[in-house]
Motif scaffolding. Structure first.
Motif, mmCIF file in Angstrom:
data_model
loop_
_atom_site.group_PDB
_atom_site.id
_atom_site.type_symbol
_atom_site.label_atom_id
_atom_site.label_comp_id
_atom_site.label_asym_id
_atom_site.label_seq_id
_atom_site.Cartn_x
_atom_site.Cartn_y
_atom_site.Cartn_z
ATOM 1 N N SER A 235 0.847 -1.196 0.000
ATOM 2 C CA SER A 235 0.000 0.000 0.000
ATOM 3 C C SER A 235 0.875 1.235 0.000
ATOM 4 O O SER A 235 2.062 1.177 0.314
ATOM 5 N N LYS A 239 -2.688 6.803 -0.913
ATOM 6 C CA LYS A 239 -3.853 6.049 -1.389
ATOM 7 C C LYS A 239 -3.826 4.609 -0.896
ATOM 8 O O LYS A 239 -3.831 3.676 -1.700
ATOM 9 N N GLY A 241 -5.114 1.159 0.031
ATOM 10 C CA GLY A 241 -6.332 0.500 -0.434
ATOM 11 C C GLY A 241 -6.666 0.810 -1.875
ATOM 12 O O GLY A 241 -7.711 0.411 -2.369
ATOM 13 N N LYS A 242 -5.769 1.519 -2.568
ATOM 14 C CA LYS A 242 -6.001 1.869 -3.968
ATOM 15 C C LYS A 242 -4.715 1.649 -4.748
ATOM 16 O O LYS A 242 -3.630 2.003 -4.286
ATOM 17 N N ASN A 271 -6.273 -2.869 -6.421
ATOM 18 C CA ASN A 271 -6.081 -2.244 -5.097
ATOM 19 C C ASN A 271 -5.372 -3.168 -4.121
ATOM 20 O O ASN A 271 -5.100 -2.780 -2.985
ATOM 21 N N ALA A 340 -4.660 10.438 -6.846
ATOM 22 C CA ALA A 340 -5.362 9.616 -5.856
ATOM 23 C C ALA A 340 -6.685 10.271 -5.501
ATOM 24 O O ALA A 340 -6.814 11.499 -5.568
ATOM 25 N N SER A 343 -10.612 11.435 -0.971
ATOM 26 C CA SER A 343 -11.129 10.772 0.235
ATOM 27 C C SER A 343 -10.064 9.907 0.891
ATOM 28 O O SER A 343 -10.016 9.791 2.122
ATOM 29 N N LEU A 344 -9.206 9.278 0.080
ATOM 30 C CA LEU A 344 -8.127 8.466 0.636
ATOM 31 C C LEU A 344 -6.957 9.345 1.068
ATOM 32 O O LEU A 344 -6.365 9.141 2.130
ATOM 33 N N TYR A 347 -7.998 11.162 4.418
ATOM 34 C CA TYR A 347 -8.561 10.515 5.602
ATOM 35 C C TYR A 347 -8.073 9.100 5.905
ATOM 36 O O TYR A 347 -8.461 8.529 6.918
ATOM 37 N N MET A 348 -7.230 8.522 5.060
ATOM 38 C CA MET A 348 -6.900 7.114 5.251
ATOM 39 C C MET A 348 -5.461 6.933 5.725
ATOM 40 O O MET A 348 -4.542 7.572 5.219
#
Length: 508
Positions: A235, A239, A241-242, A271, A340, A343-344, A347-348
């Motif tokens: 990962s 990003k 999870g993407k 992902n 990216a 949202s990622l 916040y991720m």
């Protein structure tokens, strides 16, 4: 007044006006020719004459700053003060400042290093110590004393000129360069730097026709002596999870050939790895790549669910140290990327401030700290950030955006649009032409050397001989009440657990 006299005056005035305009045009033409033929400043070369206004306004801003709201420390994601330090370090010009720090020293979380009453003298200082990665487990372990290295950025996301500049500069400074998930390009090799080949979720550069990992292609990559290690990318900070995203407009015939995909089509990685579904799969993949290549193998991950690392280290001790990664690269929510979802990016994942000490402490707790080296990345572009990471337990620091600044990046935030004005993150030949590898590679090397020098300056002020001797007790962090406490108090190192395991090393 005589009409003939008036006519004569007006005629002379008109001629003078035309002459001034003509001289002005000649001057602009001279500036244009000067700008398009010079190779030191990409903006001036890509935007002749107009590009000069950037430098004029930047200079005048120092005098007019009191009248405007934008200050050194307020710009995002990297403020002007940090960018300016990188620019000066890359150009190898005076990095001193006057009058006082613009950094606020009291907000919660600020790091303050503790000067020693008897600092290390120049004659007692030492070069960064040598670290060996994969010793006893890889057929070809990697030995280096490099502190500050180039993080993963793919050819495709970067222009060929940028990749060549980075590789050449890293070679000159004795640093390594991560290829990013886009595969091994001729420009990585041409520069001569030590390379870490990154295996992304799409297996670009080492995939078969079905997209599966190919042992034959792994062997081919490993045959390059410059390729020192392999990194499995689980990962990425910006990003998690993407998978990687490279717009089709950037996928040229050459890039498509290197990646093993179709030209002009969006390059969107899965992902996650289709063949790594759990911890056993990950450890077996590490073992497989190490056996095929003979090189050290690690993985890159953003710290999210912390239970993963607890379970991972328990599994390593149960299976044997030969299954352990030779290194772990900790990326973080501070990380960047070319493209990216917001949202990622916003916040991720956990920040490096939290994730680095967590992983280091877990390695100590499970008696794996000597076996597994720690690499970290995430917005570390200045000496203080690198020194903090070393004090917290990192063996190496990598940076991506810091090196973009060293190439001349102006934080235009156009990385995902193929319109980068500095020619760094674009495949547009018109914009690429402004970036001259012969000039920019020198700046990359100077950035690395000045970074190591100033990390050494902090180190010696703390009273130790070389950067890897920095420990948590050498720095404080400001707390909520405005008072600072030692990093050692805030993050005390745990006591190792008694662990039963096989000490057998897997060697060829």
């Amino acid at each position: 007044m005589d009409s003939t006299f008036v006519f004569t005056i007006l005629s002379w005035a008109a001629m003078l006006f035309i002459a001034v305009i003509g001289l002005g045009l000649l001057y602009v033409l001279a500036l244009y020719i000067s700008d398009v033929t010079q190779t030191e400043q990409t903006i001036r070369r890509n935007f002749p004459v107009l590009g000069r206004f950037r430098y004029f306004f930047e200079h005048m801003g120092e005098f007019f700053r009191q009248y405007f709201f934008a200050m050194d420390r307020e710009e995002l994601p990297f403020n002007r003060a940090d960018r300016s330090w990188v620019y000066r370090a890359a150009k190898n010009v005076d990095s001193t400042i006057a009058f006082g720090s613009t950094r606020s020293l009291t907000p919660t979380g600020e790091i303050l290093f503790l000067n020693c009453p008897f600092p290390t003298l120049t004659e007692d200082a030492a070069m960064p110590s040598i670290v060996v990665i994969g010793n006893g487990y890889a057929k070809f372990p990697y030995m280096t004393n490099s502190l500050f290295n180039i993080s993963g950025m793919s050819y495709g996301a970067l222009s060929k000129q940028a990749v060549l500049s980075l590789s050449t500069g890293a070679k000159a400074a004795g640093a390594w360069m991560n290829t990013g998930e886009g595969g091994l390009s001729p420009y990585h090799l041409e520069g001569g730097a030590d390379l870490v080949f990154q295996i992304g979720t799409a297996k670009y550069g080492v995939r078969d026709k079905e997209g599966n990992l190919s042992d034959e292609k792994l062997k081919t990559i490993a045959q390059h002596k410059q390729v020192k290690m392999f990194e499995i990318k689980m990962s990425q900070g910006a990003k998690p999870g993407k998978g990687g995203i490279l717009p089709g407009v950037k996928v040229s015939e050459e890039i498509a050939e290197i990646r093993g995909i179709e030209a002009g089509q969006d390059s969107i990685s899965p992902n996650g790895h289709l063949d790594i579904k759990n911890i056993d799969d990950l450890l077996n993949m590490i073992m497989r790549v190490r056996e095929v290549t003979g090189k050290p193998v690690g993985f890159k991950a953003v710290v999210g669910k912390q239970e993963f690392f607890e379970m991972l280290f328990e599994a390593i001790n149960a299976k044997g140290l030969e299954f352990a990664p030779d290194f772990i690269t900790i990326d973080s929510a501070d990380g960047g990327t070319g493209a990216a979802p917001q949202s990622l990016m916003d916040y991720m994942g956990l920040t490096l401030r939290e994730s680095l000490p967590f992983v280091v402490d877990k390695l100590v707790e499970h008696n794996l700290r000597d076996r597994i080296k720690v690499v970290c990345s995430g917005k570390l572009v200045t000496p203080a950030g690198v020194a903090w990471a070393l004090a917290m337990g990192a063996d190496f620091v990598t940076s991506a955006r810091g090196f973009l600044f060293s190439l001349g990046c102006i934080q235009a935030l156009q990385c995902n649009k193929n319109t980068c004005p500095t020619g760094i993150t674009t495949q547009d030949p018109k914009l690429q032409k402004g970036l001259n590898p012969a000039e920019k590679s020198v700046r990359v090397g100077q950035y690395i050397k000045n970074m190591v020098y100033e990390v050494g300056t902090i180190t010696h002020s703390c009273g130790v001989r070389e950067p890897r001797e920095l420990k948590r007790h050498h720095a404080h962090v400001v707390t909520d009440n405005g008072r600072s406490v030692s990093l050692q108090t805030l993050y005390p190192l745990p006591q190792p657990k008694p662990i039963q395991r096989s000490e057998k090393a897997h060697m060829e």
